[in-house]
Write an enzyme that holds these catalytic residues in place. Structure first.
Site, mmCIF file in Angstrom:
data_model
loop_
_atom_site.group_PDB
_atom_site.id
_atom_site.type_symbol
_atom_site.label_atom_id
_atom_site.label_comp_id
_atom_site.label_asym_id
_atom_site.label_seq_id
_atom_site.Cartn_x
_atom_site.Cartn_y
_atom_site.Cartn_z
ATOM 1 N N PHE A 52 -25.936 15.232 -23.075
ATOM 2 C CA PHE A 52 -24.771 16.201 -22.374
ATOM 3 C C PHE A 52 -23.948 15.359 -21.512
ATOM 4 O O PHE A 52 -24.267 14.695 -20.635
ATOM 5 C CB PHE A 52 -25.517 17.327 -21.599
ATOM 6 C CG PHE A 52 -26.465 18.192 -22.495
ATOM 7 C CD1 PHE A 52 -25.721 19.353 -23.404
ATOM 8 C CD2 PHE A 52 -27.601 18.060 -22.743
ATOM 9 C CE1 PHE A 52 -26.525 19.935 -24.213
ATOM 10 C CE2 PHE A 52 -28.644 18.825 -23.338
ATOM 11 C CZ PHE A 52 -27.894 19.805 -24.222
ATOM 12 N N VAL A 90 -28.733 14.971 -19.317
ATOM 13 C CA VAL A 90 -27.735 15.210 -18.765
ATOM 14 C C VAL A 90 -27.220 13.758 -18.289
ATOM 15 O O VAL A 90 -27.982 13.220 -17.406
ATOM 16 C CB VAL A 90 -27.793 16.428 -17.948
ATOM 17 C CG1 VAL A 90 -26.580 16.530 -16.963
ATOM 18 C CG2 VAL A 90 -28.331 17.630 -18.552
ATOM 19 N N CYS A 91 -26.166 13.313 -18.561
ATOM 20 C CA CYS A 91 -25.617 12.110 -17.890
ATOM 21 C C CYS A 91 -25.517 12.337 -16.353
ATOM 22 O O CYS A 91 -24.739 13.211 -15.895
ATOM 23 C CB CYS A 91 -24.181 11.832 -18.553
ATOM 24 S SG CYS A 91 -23.405 10.363 -17.849
ATOM 25 N N ILE A 92 -26.066 11.322 -15.572
ATOM 26 C CA ILE A 92 -26.151 11.580 -14.513
ATOM 27 C C ILE A 92 -24.905 11.380 -13.724
ATOM 28 O O ILE A 92 -24.495 12.196 -12.693
ATOM 29 C CB ILE A 92 -27.140 10.540 -13.709
ATOM 30 C CG1 ILE A 92 -27.506 11.012 -12.263
ATOM 31 C CG2 ILE A 92 -26.954 9.144 -13.849
ATOM 32 C CD1 ILE A 92 -28.801 10.207 -11.727
ATOM 33 N N ALA A 95 -22.729 14.358 -14.076
ATOM 34 C CA ALA A 95 -23.340 15.491 -13.366
ATOM 35 C C ALA A 95 -23.033 15.520 -12.079
ATOM 36 O O ALA A 95 -22.781 16.537 -11.419
ATOM 37 C CB ALA A 95 -24.942 15.656 -13.968
#
Lengths: 143, 93, 120
Positions: A52, A90-92, A95
């Site tokens: 994501f 989820v891409c840190i 995010a």
């Protein structure tokens, strides 16, 4: 092309990864990605990872609360994750910019709350590169 | 060969025209989401490329008929197209 | 097995985040020593206009990301000739540096030569 053996059609089992950029409940692509994931698993293929990215990170927010008669994307992904032990990443970096934080990130960044939903994990863009390297098929869901 | 997936209307986005500029022999085009609005233009009578596939659920949702020149696919058919082609290129803006 | 990855970059910078986040993804892939190439097409060619000064709109310049590409082994970027012509741009007027711009007439053949394509 599918090969046929007797009455059965044998298709090669493939390893897919998806990159999802779309915000939930804004763009249809966020729902299309879930539909496609369900379909490929139903067809017997493997889903190596869902990454994501961009506005797609909001799909991993535990706080989303759609009306009961609407598609609940978060619940849909979580159910699929449980059923197939999916790797929902989820891409840190994306995010953090958009306010999707795990407990440890919220602590580290001294933010008042965490909202990363169970079943999702935060990781770097290297996980997208790894998904490209490990998968037979990569599909982008954006817009 | 490449599978091109177009998800925006040709009347509001260059996604389809950019895709057609990058469409090679043996490639396939799949219309999904608002990409299915291409069915209400010239593509309906004479597709600019072939083969053209269309996600049946997205067309039905929008009240669009799928012309004979375009092949309707369900979600399983979408997956099959993705196994039969590579790479897969999404055109979504 | 090494997979060849192409990033298809079709967005102009600043108006939305995709141009920046696309370049960041490519830099990450290149940093992991993957074969990662870029094709600028459509409005993506606007990323290469020189003298972008986004400070007054409170954004970081994308040029630094572009200049980082050769550092991570992405020494050339493909650029769609037709997209340039449509926008009245000449490749020689675009940003020049370590990154070598390679005009492409046949995008279809280029795309077909990769294992995976990430669109941005």
């Amino acid at each position: 092309m599918p090969r046929t053996a007797g009455h059965f059609t044998i298709r090669p089992r493939m390893k897919f990864s998806l990159a999802v950029y779309s915000a939930p409940h804004s763009a249809q692509a966020a729902a299309s990605a879930l539909r496609f994931a369900r379909a490929l698993l139903h067809e017997g293929h493997e889903l190596y990872r869902v990454f994501f990215y961009c506005d797609g990170v909001h799909i991993g927010s535990s706080l989303s609360t759609p009306p009961q008669d609407e598609l609940d994307l978060l619940a849909g992904w979580q159910a699929l994750q449980q059923q197939h032990q999916l790797d929902l990443v989820v891409c840190i970096a994306a995010a953090q910019r958009r306010g999707v934080l795990s407990d440890s990130e919220a602590n580290r960044l001294e933010k008042p709350a965490a909202n990363l939903a169970p079943g999702f994990e935060l990781a770097g863009l290297g996980q997208l590169a790894d998904a490209v390297a490990q998968s037979d098929r990569l599909i982008t869901f954006g817009g | 060969m490449t599978l091109h997936i177009v998800s925006k209307s040709p009347f509001s986005s260059t996604a389809l025209s950019d895709c057609l500029d990058a469409f090679g022999d043996g490639d396939a085009l799949l219309l999904i989401e608002d990409g299915v609005y291409a069915l209400s233009g010239r593509m309906a009578e004479q597709p600019a490329v072939k083969p053209v596939y269309c996600l049946a659920a997205d067309a039905a949702a929008r009240g669009l008929q799928i012309p004979a020149s375009v092949t309707a696919v369900d979600d399983a058919g979408w997956v099959a197209l993705c196994t039969e082609h590579n790479p897969i290129v999404s055109w979504f803006k | 097995m090494t997979k060849r990855l192409l990033a298809l970059c079709r967005q102009a910078p600043y108006g939305n985040a995709l141009a920046r986040e696309g370049l960041e993804a490519i830099l990450a892939a290149a940093a992991m020593e993957q074969v990662a190439d870029i094709l600028f097409c459509g409005d993506g060619v606007f990323q290469l206009l020189p003298e972008q000064l986004p400070a007054d709109i409170e954004q970081k310049s994308l040029q630094r990301n572009l200049q980082a590409l050769p550092v991570f082994g992405v020494e050339q970027a493909f650029i769609c000739s037709k997209s340039l012509a449509q926008r009245g741009l000449d490749i020689d007027t675009l940003v020049q540096g370590e990154l070598v711009l390679v005009p492409v007439d046949d995008s279809a053949a280029l795309i077909a030569s990769y294992d995976s394509v990430l669109s941005f």
